[in-house]
Design an enzyme around this catalytic site. Structure first.
Site, mmCIF file in Angstrom:
data_model
loop_
_atom_site.group_PDB
_atom_site.id
_atom_site.type_symbol
_atom_site.label_atom_id
_atom_site.label_comp_id
_atom_site.label_asym_id
_atom_site.label_seq_id
_atom_site.Cartn_x
_atom_site.Cartn_y
_atom_site.Cartn_z
ATOM 1 C CG HIS A 1 0.184 8.268 -1.106
ATOM 2 N ND1 HIS A 1 0.745 9.366 -0.496
ATOM 3 C CD2 HIS A 1 1.157 7.670 -1.810
ATOM 4 C CE1 HIS A 1 2.027 9.428 -0.848
ATOM 5 N NE2 HIS A 1 2.301 8.419 -1.639
ATOM 6 C CG ASP B 1 3.696 1.153 -5.585
ATOM 7 O OD1 ASP B 1 3.690 1.648 -4.442
ATOM 8 O OD2 ASP B 1 4.682 1.148 -6.329
HETATM 9 C C1 SDX Z 1 4.390 4.209 -1.851
HETATM 10 O O1 SDX Z 1 5.089 8.051 1.147
HETATM 11 C C2 SDX Z 1 5.255 7.992 -0.140
HETATM 12 O O2 SDX Z 1 5.343 8.987 -0.825
HETATM 13 C C3 SDX Z 1 5.356 6.595 -0.715
HETATM 14 C C4 SDX Z 1 5.385 6.495 -2.238
HETATM 15 C C5 SDX Z 1 6.650 7.059 -2.812
HETATM 16 O O3 SDX Z 1 6.630 7.470 -3.983
HETATM 17 O O4 SDX Z 1 7.705 7.000 -2.123
HETATM 18 O O5 SDX Z 1 4.275 7.189 -2.787
HETATM 19 C C6 SDX Z 1 5.319 5.035 -2.694
HETATM 20 O O6 SDX Z 1 4.812 3.627 -0.883
HETATM 21 C C7 SDX Z 1 2.930 4.189 -2.214
HETATM 22 C C8 SDX Z 1 2.073 3.366 -1.199
HETATM 23 C C9 SDX Z 1 2.198 1.896 -1.558
HETATM 24 N N1 SDX Z 1 1.564 1.057 -0.530
HETATM 25 C C10 SDX Z 1 0.408 0.421 -0.773
HETATM 26 O O7 SDX Z 1 -0.238 0.497 -1.818
HETATM 27 C C11 SDX Z 1 -0.037 -0.504 0.367
HETATM 28 C C12 SDX Z 1 -1.542 -0.330 0.615
HETATM 29 N N2 SDX Z 1 -1.769 0.979 1.201
HETATM 30 C C13 SDX Z 1 -1.592 1.149 2.577
HETATM 31 O O8 SDX Z 1 -1.268 0.156 3.399
HETATM 32 C C14 SDX Z 1 -1.760 2.553 3.144
HETATM 33 O O9 SDX Z 1 -2.723 3.191 2.420
HETATM 34 C C15 SDX Z 1 -0.473 3.341 3.179
HETATM 35 C C16 SDX Z 1 0.595 2.596 3.909
HETATM 36 C C17 SDX Z 1 -0.031 3.655 1.806
HETATM 37 C C18 SDX Z 1 -0.781 4.649 3.920
HETATM 38 O O10 SDX Z 1 -1.090 4.316 5.211
HETATM 39 P P1 SDX Z 1 -1.448 5.442 6.305
HETATM 40 O O11 SDX Z 1 -1.355 6.805 5.738
HETATM 41 O O12 SDX Z 1 -0.653 5.133 7.534
HETATM 42 O O13 SDX Z 1 -2.955 5.203 6.523
HETATM 43 P P2 SDX Z 1 -3.554 4.143 7.529
HETATM 44 O O14 SDX Z 1 -2.850 2.831 7.370
HETATM 45 O O15 SDX Z 1 -3.623 4.777 8.865
HETATM 46 O O16 SDX Z 1 -5.053 3.956 6.938
HETATM 47 C C19 SDX Z 1 -6.100 4.865 7.261
HETATM 48 C C20 SDX Z 1 -7.380 4.036 7.130
HETATM 49 C C21 SDX Z 1 -7.366 2.785 8.004
HETATM 50 O O17 SDX Z 1 -8.703 2.444 8.236
HETATM 51 P P3 SDX Z 1 -9.379 2.914 9.688
HETATM 52 O O18 SDX Z 1 -8.457 2.415 10.779
HETATM 53 O O19 SDX Z 1 -9.455 4.414 9.609
HETATM 54 O O20 SDX Z 1 -10.749 2.242 9.691
HETATM 55 O O21 SDX Z 1 -7.515 3.559 5.782
HETATM 56 C C22 SDX Z 1 -7.452 2.146 5.764
HETATM 57 C C23 SDX Z 1 -6.822 1.727 7.078
HETATM 58 O O22 SDX Z 1 -7.239 0.407 7.441
HETATM 59 N N3 SDX Z 1 -6.621 1.760 4.617
HETATM 60 C C24 SDX Z 1 -6.884 0.734 3.803
HETATM 61 C C25 SDX Z 1 -5.875 0.774 2.831
HETATM 62 N N4 SDX Z 1 -5.036 1.799 3.087
HETATM 63 C C26 SDX Z 1 -5.509 2.399 4.201
HETATM 64 N N5 SDX Z 1 -7.880 -0.203 3.804
HETATM 65 C C27 SDX Z 1 -7.835 -1.118 2.810
HETATM 66 N N6 SDX Z 1 -6.897 -1.140 1.826
HETATM 67 C C28 SDX Z 1 -5.902 -0.216 1.808
HETATM 68 N N7 SDX Z 1 -4.967 -0.239 0.865
#
Ligand code: SDX
Length: 429
Positions: free
Chosen positions: A307, A364
Site C-alpha cells: 500500500h 483488497d
Molecule cells: C487500493 O491509495 C489508496 O488508498 C488505495 C486504496 C483505497 O482505499 O483507495 O487503499 C485501495 O488501491 C489498495 C491497493 C490495491 N493494489 C494492489 O493490491 C496491487 C498490488 N500492490 C501494488 O502494486 C503496490 O503495493 C501498490 C500499487 C499498492 C503501492 O505501490 P507503491 O506505493 O508505488 O510502491 P512500489 O510499487 O514503489 O513498491 C515498492 C517496492 C518495489 O520493490 P523495489 O523496487 O523496492 O525492489 O515494493 C514492491 C515493488 O516491486 N512491491 C511489491 C508489491 N507491492 C510493492 N512486490 C510484490 N508484490 C506486491 N504486491
C-alpha cells in the site's frame, strides 16, 4: 518548531511557510515557489510526497494503521453504524439525527428510478463488456438525463445531484451485472433499505421471489463502510481534478470509476481472487508464488499486498479478514481461497522481502472472499468497491467545489528535444 522552511538553491535562500494539520501532520506550503525562484518546481512522480489539498473528511496514519472518517474510527463505524449513515457523515460532516437520516433516505429513494431511455445505452454494450466500463459510461450518461446537475455553483443543485447519484448509481451497477448475466434489468425496490435493495437488484429474477438474507446484508453493509473513503487515493484525486475544471458531479464520478478499474487500485480485488484461484489450480503451492512475487524478472505481483500509505497494516484488511471468517461460518460455506489467502499472508509476513518493503495485506486481499460468499462474481468486485467508494468521491468533490479550489494543472520537467528546424519530407533520411 520553526514555522518556516528554508530552501537554498545556487546560494540563494527561500523561505516557505510550514502548515500544520489537526493531527500534527506538517506540510511545506510551496504555492509561491515557481514565482519566487523564477521557475523552479518540485519533482514527485506519483505524488508520493505531495499534498494536493487540505481536507477534513478522512484521516489515516499509515504507520499506526489508523483510519477515521470525520474523526470517527473505522472500527467503531464498522461495528456501530450502517453504510447510508456513514454516507451522510462523510458528505455532510456529522452523523445524522433520526429526522435527517429519514429525509436523506427518502430523498435517495425518490431518485432510484432511471429514465427508460438509459436502457438503450446498456443495450448497446456486448454481453461480455466489463461492468466497470459500462458503469463509467452509464454514470457519465446520467448528465444527459439530468442537465441541471452540471451546475456546480448552487448548493441546492448540488444536493439534488448527490441524492440522484446515490439513488441511481447502484441501479446502474446492477444493470451492468444483469447485462453480463443476460437476465432482465431490475428496478429498485423502495420498500427495502439501501443494502437490501442492492442485493435484490443484483440477484432477483422474474421467475422467483428474492429472499433477503439479513446475514448477507449485514456483511455487505459493513464491507461497504470500509470502502467509503480513503483520502487522496488515485480515483479520489481523479474525481477532484476532473471536478476542478467545473465538470459536473456525474462526469467527475465517471472518471473516478475509470481510475478505480485499474488492477493496481480497485481492480486489485478481482485480481486477488484470480490469483488465489490460479494458486489453487496450480496445486496450492504458495511458496512458488511468493518466489514469483520477489523475482524482479517476473511481472507477477502479490495482488492485495502492499500500500502507498499503510506501512504497518491496513486496518480495513484486519476487519475484513475477521468478517470473512464469520460470514463463511454463518453461511456454512468453506472456501479454499480463504485458506490459501491466510497461508499466503502467513508466509509473506515471515519473508524479508515483504517485511523490508513493509508490504502487508490491504483492503483488497480478503474482500473478494466475502463477495464470493455473497454470490457476487469476481468481475463485479470492483463495481462493489465503486458502490462503497461513491460517498467518499461525492464528499471529496463537494469539499473541493465548495472550497473554491483552483483548476488542477501540475507542471513537468521537459526532457525532450531542444529547438530544431523543420525538414521537408523529401529531405528526411
Ligand atoms: C487500493 O491509495 C489508496 O488508498 C488505495 C486504496 C483505497 O482505499 O483507495 O487503499 C485501495 O488501491 C489498495 C491497493 C490495491 N493494489 C494492489 O493490491 C496491487 C498490488 N500492490 C501494488 O502494486 C503496490 O503495493 C501498490 C500499487 C499498492 C503501492 O505501490 P507503491 O506505493 O508505488 O510502491 P512500489 O510499487 O514503489 O513498491 C515498492 C517496492 C518495489 O520493490 P523495489 O523496487 O523496492 O525492489 O515494493 C514492491 C515493488 O516491486 N512491491 C511489491 C508489491 N507491492 C510493492 N512486490 C510484490 N508484490 C506486491 N504486491
Amino acid at each position: 518548531m520553526s514555522e518556516k522552511a528554508i530552501l537554498e538553491v545556487d546560494g540563494k535562500r527561500y523561505e516557505f511557510p510550514i502548515l500544520r494539520g489537526t493531527e500534527n501532520e506538517i506540510a511545506i506550503d510551496i504555492k509561491t515557489l515557481r514565482g519566487a525562484t523564477n521557475g523552479i518546481i518540485t519533482f514527485d512522480p506519483g505524488f508520493k510526497n505531495t499534498g494536493s489539498c487540505k481536507s477534513a473528511i478522512t484521516f489515516l496514519d499509515g504507520e499506526k494503521g489508523i483510519l477515521r472518517y470525520r474523526g470517527y474510527s473505522i472500527e467503531s463505524l464498522a461495528k456501530e453504524s450502517n453504510f447510508l449513515e456513514v454516507t451522510y457523515l462523510v458528505i455532510f460532516g456529522e452523523l445524522p439525527t433520526v429526522e435527517q437520516f429519514k429525509k436523506f433516505e427518502n430523498d435517495i429513494k425518490e431518485q432510484s428510478l432511471l429514465n427508460e431511455e438509459m436502457k438503450n445505452i446498456i443495450d448497446g454494450f456486448p454481453k461480455v463488456a466489463h461492468p466497470m466500463g459500462m458503469l463509467s459510461s452509464l454514470t457519465s450518461a446520467l448528465t444527459a438525463f439530468n442537465p441541471a446537475t452540471v451546475d456546480v455553483t448552487s448548493e441546492n443543485n448540488m444536493y439534488d445531484a448527490v441524492v440522484k447519484l446515490l439513488g441511481k448509481f447502484p441501479v446502474l451497477a446492477a444493470w451492468a451485472h444483469s447485462k453480463n448475466k443476460g437476465t432482465p434489468l431490475n428496478y429498485a425496490d423502495n420498500s427495502l433499505d439501501y443494502i437490501s435493495n442492492i442485493m435484490q437488484m443484483l440477484f432477483k429474477v422474474p421467475t422467483s421471489q428474492y429472499k433477503i438474507n439479513p446475514t448477507a446484508v449485514k456483511a455487505l453493509d459493513q464491507l461497504l463502510i470500509l470502502h467509503v473513503d480513503h483520502e487522496q487515493n488515485c480515483s479520489t484525486s481523479t474525481v477532484r481534478i476532473v471536478g476542478s475544471s467545473e465538470a459536473g458531479l456525474f462526469a467527475s464520478i465517471a472518471a473516478g470509476v475509470s481510475a478505480l478499474w485499474g488492477r493496481l487500485h480497485g481492480g486489485a480485488n478481482q485480481a486477488v481472487i484470480e490469483m488465489l484461484d490460479e494458486i489453487q489450480n496450480d496445486g496450492g503451492d504458495v511458496e512458488k508464488y511468493i518466489l514469483k512475487a520477489k523475482d524482479k524478472s517476473d511481472s507477477f505481483r502479490l495482488m492485495g499486498f502492499g500500500h502507498r500509505v499503510y506501512k504497518n497494516f491496513d486496518p480495513r484488511a484486519r476487519i475484513i479478514k475477521k468478517a470473512a471468517d464469520a460470514l463463511l461460518a454463518e453461511l456454512h460455506v468453506s472456501d479454499p481461497a480463504l485458506e490459501i489467502a491466510k497461508h499466503l499472508e502467513e508466509v509473506a509476513l515471515k519473508d524479508d522481502y515483504f517485511v523490508q518493503r513493509k508490504l502487508y495485506p490491504n483492503v483488497d486481499f480478503y474482500s473478494g472472499i466475502i463477495y464470493k460468499a455473497l454470490g457476487i462474481p469476481s468481475e463485479m468486485f470492483t463495481v462493489m468497491f465503486a458502490i462503497g467508494r461513491l460517498p467518499g468521491w461525492i464528499a471529496q468533490w463537494k469539499e473541493m467545489r465548495l472550497g473554491g479550489e483552483p483548476i488542477g494543472r501540475p507542471r513537468q520537467l521537459y526532457i525532450g528535444h531542444t529547438e530544431r528546424d523543420f525538414k521537408n519530407i523529401n529531405e528526411r533520411a
